[in-house]
Design a protein around this motif. Structure first.
Motif, PDB file in Angstrom:
ATOM      1  N   THR A 136      23.000  31.763 -44.446  1.00 54.02           N
ATOM      2  CA  THR A 136      23.568  31.171 -43.235  1.00 54.02           C
ATOM      3  C   THR A 136      22.477  31.170 -42.165  1.00 54.02           C
ATOM      4  O   THR A 136      21.472  31.876 -42.302  1.00 54.02           O
ATOM      5  CB  THR A 136      24.742  32.016 -42.710  1.00 54.02           C
ATOM      6  OG1 THR A 136      24.279  33.361 -42.526  1.00 54.02           O
ATOM      7  CG2 THR A 136      25.901  32.038 -43.677  1.00 54.02           C
ATOM      8  N   HIS A 137      22.707  30.394 -41.111  1.00 55.25           N
ATOM      9  CA  HIS A 137      21.712  30.359 -40.039  1.00 55.25           C
ATOM     10  C   HIS A 137      21.657  31.680 -39.289  1.00 55.25           C
ATOM     11  O   HIS A 137      20.595  32.183 -38.959  1.00 55.25           O
ATOM     12  CB  HIS A 137      22.018  29.235 -39.056  1.00 55.25           C
ATOM     13  CG  HIS A 137      21.562  27.905 -39.551  1.00 55.25           C
ATOM     14  ND1 HIS A 137      22.428  27.006 -40.108  1.00 55.25           N
ATOM     15  CD2 HIS A 137      20.340  27.336 -39.589  1.00 55.25           C
ATOM     16  CE1 HIS A 137      21.745  25.931 -40.467  1.00 55.25           C
ATOM     17  NE2 HIS A 137      20.483  26.108 -40.158  1.00 55.25           N
ATOM     18  N   ASN A 138      22.816  32.193 -38.992  1.00 54.42           N
ATOM     19  CA  ASN A 138      22.870  33.428 -38.226  1.00 54.42           C
ATOM     20  C   ASN A 138      23.594  34.481 -39.041  1.00 54.42           C
ATOM     21  O   ASN A 138      24.481  34.162 -39.827  1.00 54.42           O
ATOM     22  CB  ASN A 138      23.576  33.191 -36.893  1.00 54.42           C
ATOM     23  CG  ASN A 138      22.814  32.192 -36.046  1.00 54.42           C
ATOM     24  OD1 ASN A 138      21.621  32.334 -35.831  1.00 54.42           O
ATOM     25  ND2 ASN A 138      23.499  31.157 -35.622  1.00 54.42           N
ATOM     26  N   LEU A 197      19.717  40.269 -44.416  1.00 54.99           N
ATOM     27  CA  LEU A 197      18.913  39.088 -44.116  1.00 54.99           C
ATOM     28  C   LEU A 197      19.811  37.869 -44.056  1.00 54.99           C
ATOM     29  O   LEU A 197      20.810  37.799 -44.749  1.00 54.99           O
ATOM     30  CB  LEU A 197      17.876  38.859 -45.218  1.00 54.99           C
ATOM     31  CG  LEU A 197      16.771  39.882 -45.377  1.00 54.99           C
ATOM     32  CD1 LEU A 197      15.871  39.466 -46.529  1.00 54.99           C
ATOM     33  CD2 LEU A 197      15.955  39.988 -44.102  1.00 54.99           C
ATOM     34  N   ALA A 198      19.430  36.933 -43.214  1.00 60.06           N
ATOM     35  CA  ALA A 198      20.154  35.665 -43.174  1.00 60.06           C
ATOM     36  C   ALA A 198      19.158  34.527 -43.068  1.00 60.06           C
ATOM     37  O   ALA A 198      18.310  34.526 -42.178  1.00 60.06           O
ATOM     38  CB  ALA A 198      21.110  35.642 -41.984  1.00 60.06           C
ATOM     39  N   PHE A 199      19.243  33.602 -44.012  1.00 57.98           N
ATOM     40  CA  PHE A 199      18.468  32.361 -43.961  1.00 57.98           C
ATOM     41  C   PHE A 199      19.387  31.249 -44.414  1.00 57.98           C
ATOM     42  O   PHE A 199      20.157  31.449 -45.340  1.00 57.98           O
ATOM     43  CB  PHE A 199      17.284  32.390 -44.936  1.00 57.98           C
ATOM     44  CG  PHE A 199      16.415  33.579 -44.806  1.00 57.98           C
ATOM     45  CD1 PHE A 199      15.579  33.713 -43.711  1.00 57.98           C
ATOM     46  CD2 PHE A 199      16.435  34.568 -45.763  1.00 57.98           C
ATOM     47  CE1 PHE A 199      14.773  34.825 -43.589  1.00 57.98           C
ATOM     48  CE2 PHE A 199      15.629  35.678 -45.650  1.00 57.98           C
ATOM     49  CZ  PHE A 199      14.801  35.816 -44.552  1.00 57.98           C
ATOM     50  N   PRO A 200      19.262  30.076 -43.796  1.00 56.64           N
ATOM     51  CA  PRO A 200      20.123  28.983 -44.269  1.00 56.64           C
ATOM     52  C   PRO A 200      19.806  28.616 -45.710  1.00 56.64           C
ATOM     53  O   PRO A 200      20.689  28.221 -46.443  1.00 56.64           O
ATOM     54  CB  PRO A 200      19.831  27.843 -43.306  1.00 56.64           C
ATOM     55  CG  PRO A 200      18.578  28.208 -42.597  1.00 56.64           C
ATOM     56  CD  PRO A 200      18.457  29.686 -42.636  1.00 56.64           C
ATOM     57  N   SER A 220      13.962  27.217 -46.833  1.00 59.47           N
ATOM     58  CA  SER A 220      13.478  27.342 -45.459  1.00 59.47           C
ATOM     59  C   SER A 220      12.388  28.401 -45.343  1.00 59.47           C
ATOM     60  O   SER A 220      11.770  28.556 -44.301  1.00 59.47           O
ATOM     61  CB  SER A 220      14.639  27.674 -44.516  1.00 59.47           C
ATOM     62  OG  SER A 220      15.072  29.002 -44.713  1.00 59.47           O
ATOM     63  N   LEU A 221      12.188  29.156 -46.406  1.00 59.86           N
ATOM     64  CA  LEU A 221      11.134  30.173 -46.358  1.00 59.86           C
ATOM     65  C   LEU A 221       9.779  29.602 -46.754  1.00 59.86           C
ATOM     66  O   LEU A 221       8.756  30.276 -46.630  1.00 59.86           O
ATOM     67  CB  LEU A 221      11.466  31.331 -47.296  1.00 59.86           C
ATOM     68  CG  LEU A 221      12.786  32.039 -47.027  1.00 59.86           C
ATOM     69  CD1 LEU A 221      12.988  33.163 -48.010  1.00 59.86           C
ATOM     70  CD2 LEU A 221      12.807  32.558 -45.610  1.00 59.86           C
TER      71      LEU A 221
END
Lengths: 397, 546
Positions: free
Chosen positions: A163-165, A177-180, A184-185
């Motif tokens: 997720t974004h947040n 950790l949260a990344f959409p 995106s990494l």
């Protein structure tokens, strides 16, 4: 007259008995993690907006259903697109047919008339309660999943939200950790130098480095075309990659939007059906992609509330109360709809309008935390709530 | 008798006296809201970070010259501030000046059939061009407009009355929604704003009220509601075409609670405002008939008396007097806009935005008092805020985490960057979790720090800082000349201090200077690149706060 079906589930209230595996973790002794036992993973899928449980898993055996929903019901029979009967009383929405094989394999269970007992019909309030795990108390600063994971050691990749947040459910887990998306990494190679500025407490730079070292992009991902192209499908695909990488993940969190169907939600086809198709295809592709590994994984779908039992003036439904959750995975004693069915007659409905809640969502979560993840202390996870999983031990004996 | 004096007594007494005086001065300043405002550079930077999107080169001396009070006064009257520079930048943005009908003609929405054909791959969705231009314009306004507070408040109210430009006709009506409904009232009266939102096609569509119909048609065919509305809003009144004979005979009727609930929960009273489910239903009934004429050709607000519920309604314990169909909604809006819970809810939300995530209750109470005294005059609320000791106090400084929009814009401003507001920046915002005009739930984006911190935030923000300073964002060019220290300047640490001061407007904390120096030297040797230093500073935790 109580039908046989209204009793099915009476004998199986609460949700702890979802697990087919021996419940060594249930009770006081934590599951021995290091001693050769395989690492278990719980993935929470949050359907934001309040998904209509009565469409997802339609109680077609309840005569009040079609009376309440003349315009958005799913036909019991017809040329196409009728409800997929599961047990003579409940049926799956036709758009959820990709989940049917897992039901037949008894790896998919359903909990119905589940939710929070808090009366709120506010999206954000109900979501916050379902994530902080303390309905009625807003100020709880952390989430139930985080409180559970804090009982575990380790500081690796323990929890990941795609997720974004960071969702409230995982807030308070210092390693979360949260990344959409993992994509995106990419292209982060030039970020060196910020570690010094953020200091050792900010571990994201190091963990990203490790994620990359795992070579996630090189992992076999099954048939990439098997996952829907949607954000949800792609998130599920990436989650299965991370799980297969065996990087220490214990909990995952994914969200899906578009469940707030006030207008034209449709019946067998339409807006809600499209959302359900996405959900089912994403879940099914995830489970298939995991293959053997699914034995160690459980997916729990949640949503902040269900929707009104009656359709509104626009062939939609407004904010309601009880709903349905799916539990999919290896340890699940599936092929069954759990929970006590409260009925849909006017006098059965919560505040005269909504499916009542007969299973507290915390009982479902607690059963999975204890029985699947082996979390020892549920009192701190759900303060002030005594999970009813003693029934689980009885049923599983 | 001991006449010997302890040599320390006098100085200690003096010190004590000074302390007492200082404390009482501070208290005086703390209690009297009309005391003159602080005017040191730190205070100016603080103000610029709240009243707008952060300082630009040259801002601090300008505010100092004008005086803080005068600067605030000017910001409160945006129409008196010339903004030719921005207008020039927006000149080529044709959609900004078009009416909704013109937008629909220029960017035709697809009919239901072709929409199905479009179900497969991507491609640009219809209406997307409109949102793209609107988003670019929003960024440019935030970066370049002199009407700083108006932009901040336009964003604040848009977010408060959020609509999602991914739903139905919203992409075509959102330009007008922001331009004609929100921006002109951003510093006006709350009731006026609330009413304009309630009858905007954007809100009527987004929260489905346009389809909500009463269960029993009004008994009296004369339809007082339509008459009432004709008098009040000539532009709002349209003749309703008679039902076509081929139309489905008995179209089922029924209310839709979506708008009514969010009106109570989000727009006015707040979730703890003391309303019940029955109040939601009654409010929904009162608003039946508030609909949209020609939604797919020329959407306009319309009151359709035939959709209106004719029964008596009771809201928050008060029975709506027989004012007539359309005016029932107005009556509800009056009741809500003047409700003490609304004053409290709006006041708190403003304090969270401008002061801190957990604002002092005394400040919220004073704001709510202003709200009640002035009948919800937003300008008066802002005055109370900017003249409050809580706004200037140490507990308000650097305590808010910038939203992605604020971060991106403040970095562009701090560096004096030239930008076209184009896609790379909009993508950055999306990756940070704040795609413009695309917040799906009616709650809008959260304002609290906890919503904007975490691993993704850290990664995306540092990545952005690096990309910006390395000029890797097409359409956006940073001017590093301005940051470069004079030739033959001092050591690395000195350069970091200097660049930091140029970017932040004030001296960076020593610890940060030290860390940035260490990091820059590790990577770039004893005289590191200004580019690198600027990137580290803009990506640092200090720059994420305001």
């Amino acid at each position: 007259m109580l039908t046989r079906r209204r009793f099915i589930a009476d004998s199986m209230t609460a949700a702890g008995f979802l697990l087919a595996a021996p419940l060594s973790g249930l009770g006081s002794s934590p599951a021995p993690e290091s001693s050769g036992r395989r690492r278990k993973v719980l993935v929470v899928v949050f359907q934001r907006g309040g998904a209509d449980g009565l469409s997802m898993v339609a109680p077609h055996g309840d005569p009040a259903l079609s009376r309440n929903r003349p315009g958005i019901g799913i036909p019991k029979s017809g040329d196409t697109d009728w409800v997929i009967d599961l047990d003579g009383f409940f049926g799956l929405h036709p758009a959820l047919s990709p989940l049917l094989p897992f039901w037949r394999d008894k790896r998919l269970a359903i909990v119905h008339a589940v939710g929070s007992h808090d009366p709120t019909r506010s999206h954000f309030e109900a979501q916050d309660y379902m994530e902080n795990g303390t309905p009625g108390t807003k100020r709880t600063p952390d989430g139930w999943l985080a409180r559970a994971l804090r009982q575990e050691g380790g500081n690796g990749l323990r929890s990941l939200a795609l997720t974004h947040n960071l969702p409230l459910a995982l807030r308070g887990d210092p390693t979360a950790l949260a990344f959409p998306s993992l994509a995106s990494l990419a292209g982060l190679g030039k970020l060196r130098g910020y570690e010094t500025i953020y200091g050792p407490d900010e571990r994201v730079f190091e963990i990203v480095e490790r994620l990359r070292a795992l070579g996630l992009s090189r992992l076999p991902i099954g048939d990439p075309g098997a996952s829907p192209r949607s954000p949800f499908g792609q998130a599920m695909r990436e989650m299965s990659q991370v799980i297969k990488a065996d990087a220490g993940l214990r909990a995952g969190f994914i969200e899906t939007a578009g469940w707030d169907t006030h207008v034209n939600q449709g019946g067998s086809r339409g807006i809600l059906a499209n959302r359900l198709k996405d959900l089912a295809e994403g879940l099914a592709a995830f489970a298939r992609d995991l293959g053997q590994k699914l034995d160690d994984v459980i997916v729990l779908t949640m949503t902040e509330f269900g929707r009104t039992a009656r359709e509104n003036g626009n062939r939609g439904t407004d904010h309601g109360h009880g709903t349905a959750f799916f539990v999919l995975g290896g340890d699940v004693r599936g092929g069954k709809v759990y929970g006590r069915w409260p009925g849909l007659r006017p006098q059965d409905l919560y505040e005269g309008r909504d499916l009542a809640v007969t299973t507290d969502f915390r009982d479902v979560a607690a059963a999975l935390l204890a029985g699947h993840l082996g979390i020892p202390n549920l009192q701190t996870v759900f303060p002030g709530h005594a999970p009813r999983h003693e029934i689980a031990t009885q049923v599983l004996g | 008798m001991n006449r010997r004096r302890d040599p320390f007594t006098v100085p200690i007494l003096l010190l004590f006296l000074i302390l007492v005086l200082t404390v009482s001065f501070a208290q005086a300043a703390g209690t009297k809201s009309d005391a003159s405002l602080p005017s040191d550079d730190e205070a100016i930077v603080h103000l610029l970070n709240r009243i707008g999107y952060g300082p630009r080169p040259g801002d601090i001396p300008e505010v100092r010259k004008l005086g803080i009070d005068e600067f605030i006064e000017k910001q409160l009257s945006p129409d008196t501030i010339p903004d030719a520079g921005l207008e020039m930048r927006l000149e080529g943005f044709k959609t900004l000046k078009m009416t909704t009908a013109e937008l629909i003609e220029a960017f035709p929405p697809q009919g239901p059939k072709s929409r199905q054909a479009n179900a497969q791959p991507r491609g640009r969705r219809p209406g997307q061009e409109i949102i793209l231009e609107l988003s670019k314009a929003k960024l440019l306004r935030a970066v370049y407009s002199e009407r700083r507070l108006q932009e901040v408040m336009t964003d604040f109210w848009f977010n408060h009355f959020n609509v999602f430009a991914g739903k139905g006709i919203v992409p075509w009506v959102v330009t007008s929604y922001e331009r004609d409904v929100i921006r002109p009232r951003a510093l006006g009266k709350f009731r006026d704003l609330l009413g304009a939102v309630a009858e905007s096609p954007a809100m009527l569509f987004y929260l489905d009220n346009w389809m909500s119909a009463g269960t029993s048609p009004p008994a009296d065919a004369g339809d007082p509601g339509r008459q009432a509305l004709r008098g009040r809003h000539p532009r709002w009144f349209r003749d309703i075409p008679p039902p076509r004979p081929e139309a489905r005979p008995a179209k089922r009727r029924g209310i839709n609670e979506n708008y009514a609930r969010e009106l109570l929960e989000l727009h006015t009273l707040g979730v703890d405002g003391g309303y019940t489910q029955e109040d939601v239903r009654q409010v929904a009934l009162a608003f039946t008939g508030w609909t949209i004429a020609e939604p797919r050709r020329d959407p306009r607000a319309l009151f359709n008396g035939r959709m209106h519920d004719g029964n008596q309604k009771t809201v928050l314990g008060r029975t709506i007097p027989p004012v007539g169909g359309a005016k029932e909604g107005d009556w509800v809006l009056d009741l809500l806009a003047r409700h003490p819970k609304t004053a409290e809810h709006i006041s708190r939300k403003l304090a969270v935005h401008f002061v801190s995530d957990d604002p002092p209750p005394a400040l919220v109470a004073r704001l709510a008092d202003t709200f009640r005294r002035t009948d919800g005059d937003i300008r008066a609320l802002m005055k109370t805020l900017f003249h409050s000791p809580e706004f200037w106090g140490p507990k308000a400084r650097q305590v808010k985490t910038k939203t992605p929009l604020h971060l991106v814009v403040s970095a562009l401003r701090a560096t004096g960057t030239e930008t076209d507001g184009g896609l790379p920046l909009l993508r950055t915002l999306r990756e940070m979790g704040e795609p413009l005009y695309l917040c799906q739930p009616p709650t809008g984006y959260k304002d609290e720090s906890s919503a904007w911190t975490g691993s993704n935030a850290t990664l995306q923000r540092t990545r952005f800082a690096a990309a910006l300073t390395e000029n890797r964002l097409p359409g956006t060019r940073i001017d590093l000349e301005r940051l470069s220290p004079p030739a033959g300047g001092g050591n690395a640490r000195g350069t970091v201090s200097l660049v930091g001061r140029l970017l932040a407007g004030v001296d960076l904390p020593e610890t940060l200077v030290e860390k940035v120096t260490r990091s820059a030297v590790e990577e770039g040797g004893p005289s590191p690149d200004v580019r690198r230093i600027a990137g580290l500073i803009l990506g640092s935790p200090a720059f994420q706060a305001r």
